[in-house]
Design a protein around this motif. Structure first.
Motif, PDB file in Angstrom:
ATOM      1  N   LEU A 297      -9.770  15.936   1.458  1.00 56.08           N
ATOM      2  CA  LEU A 297      -9.440  15.571   2.830  1.00 56.08           C
ATOM      3  C   LEU A 297      -9.287  14.060   2.911  1.00 56.08           C
ATOM      4  O   LEU A 297     -10.251  13.329   3.021  1.00 56.08           O
ATOM      5  CB  LEU A 297     -10.541  16.022   3.790  1.00 56.08           C
ATOM      6  CG  LEU A 297     -10.792  17.514   3.852  1.00 56.08           C
ATOM      7  CD1 LEU A 297     -11.995  17.810   4.715  1.00 56.08           C
ATOM      8  CD2 LEU A 297      -9.572  18.232   4.378  1.00 56.08           C
ATOM      9  N   ARG A 298      -8.050  13.615   2.867  1.00 58.97           N
ATOM     10  CA  ARG A 298      -7.786  12.171   2.851  1.00 58.97           C
ATOM     11  C   ARG A 298      -6.542  11.895   3.668  1.00 58.97           C
ATOM     12  O   ARG A 298      -5.502  12.544   3.484  1.00 58.97           O
ATOM     13  CB  ARG A 298      -7.568  11.741   1.401  1.00 58.97           C
ATOM     14  CG  ARG A 298      -7.711  10.291   1.162  1.00 58.97           C
ATOM     15  CD  ARG A 298      -9.174   9.922   1.056  1.00 58.97           C
ATOM     16  NE  ARG A 298      -9.233   8.539   0.654  1.00 58.97           N
ATOM     17  CZ  ARG A 298      -9.801   7.608   1.373  1.00 58.97           C
ATOM     18  NH1 ARG A 298     -10.406   7.899   2.481  1.00 58.97           N
ATOM     19  NH2 ARG A 298      -9.786   6.367   0.967  1.00 58.97           N
ATOM     20  N   ARG A 299      -6.601  10.916   4.567  1.00 56.71           N
ATOM     21  CA  ARG A 299      -5.426  10.534   5.340  1.00 56.71           C
ATOM     22  C   ARG A 299      -4.486   9.710   4.469  1.00 56.71           C
ATOM     23  O   ARG A 299      -4.917   8.971   3.586  1.00 56.71           O
ATOM     24  CB  ARG A 299      -5.829   9.699   6.550  1.00 56.71           C
ATOM     25  CG  ARG A 299      -6.566  10.504   7.600  1.00 56.71           C
ATOM     26  CD  ARG A 299      -6.833   9.673   8.807  1.00 56.71           C
ATOM     27  NE  ARG A 299      -7.696   8.558   8.427  1.00 56.71           N
ATOM     28  CZ  ARG A 299      -8.404   7.853   9.293  1.00 56.71           C
ATOM     29  NH1 ARG A 299      -8.349   8.119  10.562  1.00 56.71           N
ATOM     30  NH2 ARG A 299      -9.165   6.865   8.872  1.00 56.71           N
ATOM     31  N   LYS A 300      -3.209   9.822   4.719  1.00 55.50           N
ATOM     32  CA  LYS A 300      -2.227   9.083   3.931  1.00 55.50           C
ATOM     33  C   LYS A 300      -2.430   7.580   4.067  1.00 55.50           C
ATOM     34  O   LYS A 300      -2.317   6.844   3.094  1.00 55.50           O
ATOM     35  CB  LYS A 300      -0.809   9.458   4.351  1.00 55.50           C
ATOM     36  CG  LYS A 300       0.238   8.643   3.612  1.00 55.50           C
ATOM     37  CD  LYS A 300       1.511   9.357   3.463  1.00 55.50           C
ATOM     38  CE  LYS A 300       2.593   8.555   2.831  1.00 55.50           C
ATOM     39  NZ  LYS A 300       2.254   7.751   1.702  1.00 55.50           N
ATOM     40  N   ARG A 301      -2.751   7.129   5.248  1.00 57.84           N
ATOM     41  CA  ARG A 301      -2.964   5.693   5.469  1.00 57.84           C
ATOM     42  C   ARG A 301      -4.122   5.183   4.604  1.00 57.84           C
ATOM     43  O   ARG A 301      -4.028   4.129   3.993  1.00 57.84           O
ATOM     44  CB  ARG A 301      -3.263   5.436   6.940  1.00 57.84           C
ATOM     45  CG  ARG A 301      -3.507   3.968   7.264  1.00 57.84           C
ATOM     46  CD  ARG A 301      -3.843   3.800   8.698  1.00 57.84           C
ATOM     47  NE  ARG A 301      -4.970   4.665   9.012  1.00 57.84           N
ATOM     48  CZ  ARG A 301      -5.719   4.546  10.087  1.00 57.84           C
ATOM     49  NH1 ARG A 301      -5.461   3.640  10.973  1.00 57.84           N
ATOM     50  NH2 ARG A 301      -6.732   5.362  10.300  1.00 57.84           N
ATOM     51  N   ASP A 302      -5.212   5.953   4.531  1.00 54.80           N
ATOM     52  CA  ASP A 302      -6.351   5.558   3.693  1.00 54.80           C
ATOM     53  C   ASP A 302      -5.986   5.596   2.213  1.00 54.80           C
ATOM     54  O   ASP A 302      -6.390   4.724   1.450  1.00 54.80           O
ATOM     55  CB  ASP A 302      -7.550   6.469   3.955  1.00 54.80           C
ATOM     56  CG  ASP A 302      -8.120   6.296   5.344  1.00 54.80           C
ATOM     57  OD1 ASP A 302      -7.927   5.198   5.935  1.00 54.80           O
ATOM     58  OD2 ASP A 302      -8.743   7.238   5.847  1.00 54.80           O
ATOM     59  N   PHE A 303      -5.231   6.616   1.814  1.00 54.02           N
ATOM     60  CA  PHE A 303      -4.787   6.700   0.427  1.00 54.02           C
ATOM     61  C   PHE A 303      -3.920   5.501   0.066  1.00 54.02           C
ATOM     62  O   PHE A 303      -4.058   4.916  -1.006  1.00 54.02           O
ATOM     63  CB  PHE A 303      -4.016   8.002   0.188  1.00 54.02           C
ATOM     64  CG  PHE A 303      -3.458   8.112  -1.196  1.00 54.02           C
ATOM     65  CD1 PHE A 303      -4.281   8.403  -2.265  1.00 54.02           C
ATOM     66  CD2 PHE A 303      -2.106   7.907  -1.434  1.00 54.02           C
ATOM     67  CE1 PHE A 303      -3.763   8.494  -3.547  1.00 54.02           C
ATOM     68  CE2 PHE A 303      -1.586   7.991  -2.703  1.00 54.02           C
ATOM     69  CZ  PHE A 303      -2.418   8.287  -3.770  1.00 54.02           C
ATOM     70  N   ASP A 304      -3.022   5.122   0.967  1.00 58.60           N
ATOM     71  CA  ASP A 304      -2.166   3.960   0.722  1.00 58.60           C
ATOM     72  C   ASP A 304      -2.978   2.685   0.571  1.00 58.60           C
ATOM     73  O   ASP A 304      -2.657   1.831  -0.261  1.00 58.60           O
ATOM     74  CB  ASP A 304      -1.140   3.803   1.845  1.00 58.60           C
ATOM     75  CG  ASP A 304      -0.103   4.917   1.848  1.00 58.60           C
ATOM     76  OD1 ASP A 304       0.061   5.568   0.790  1.00 58.60           O
ATOM     77  OD2 ASP A 304       0.525   5.136   2.897  1.00 58.60           O
ATOM     78  N   GLN A 305      -4.044   2.545   1.342  1.00 59.63           N
ATOM     79  CA  GLN A 305      -4.923   1.379   1.196  1.00 59.63           C
ATOM     80  C   GLN A 305      -5.623   1.395  -0.155  1.00 59.63           C
ATOM     81  O   GLN A 305      -5.798   0.348  -0.777  1.00 59.63           O
ATOM     82  CB  GLN A 305      -5.965   1.349   2.308  1.00 59.63           C
ATOM     83  CG  GLN A 305      -5.415   0.979   3.653  1.00 59.63           C
ATOM     84  CD  GLN A 305      -6.479   1.046   4.731  1.00 59.63           C
ATOM     85  OE1 GLN A 305      -7.572   1.564   4.511  1.00 59.63           O
ATOM     86  NE2 GLN A 305      -6.154   0.543   5.907  1.00 59.63           N
ATOM     87  N   ASP A 306      -6.034   2.562  -0.614  1.00 61.29           N
ATOM     88  CA  ASP A 306      -6.691   2.668  -1.916  1.00 61.29           C
ATOM     89  C   ASP A 306      -5.738   2.283  -3.036  1.00 61.29           C
ATOM     90  O   ASP A 306      -6.107   1.563  -3.960  1.00 61.29           O
ATOM     91  CB  ASP A 306      -7.192   4.092  -2.157  1.00 61.29           C
ATOM     92  CG  ASP A 306      -8.265   4.510  -1.172  1.00 61.29           C
ATOM     93  OD1 ASP A 306      -8.849   3.619  -0.518  1.00 61.29           O
ATOM     94  OD2 ASP A 306      -8.510   5.715  -1.061  1.00 61.29           O
TER      95      ASP A 306
END
Length: 71
Positions: free
Chosen positions: A28-37
């Motif tokens: 469960l991960r938002r795309k915005r958070d994944f992009d920051q990672d």
């Protein structure tokens, strides 16, 4: 012509990294958070430590489930 440099990425704290790893572990991960990672906000040492802690917790949960099932 000099190209503008992007602003420096803010590094995540250890607890923030643990939270990101935990959410990723269960999928469960938002795309915005994944992009920051992906952009480099996490410290690689924190990621390795978080992975080791997550592995220990996962194996412990499996061992407890097996012990419960066979008792």
């Amino acid at each position: 012509m000099v190209e503008p440099t992007p602003p420096p990425q803010e590094k995540r704290s250890f607890l923030s990294t643990m939270k990101a790893i935990a959410w990723s572990f269960i999928g469960l991960r938002r795309k915005r958070d994944f992009d920051q990672d992906v952009a480099g906000g996490m410290n690689p040492v924190y990621v390795i430590i978080a992975a080791l802690i997550g592995t220990v917790i996962f194996i412990g949960a499996i061992v407890l489930a097996v012990r419960f099932a066979i008792s």
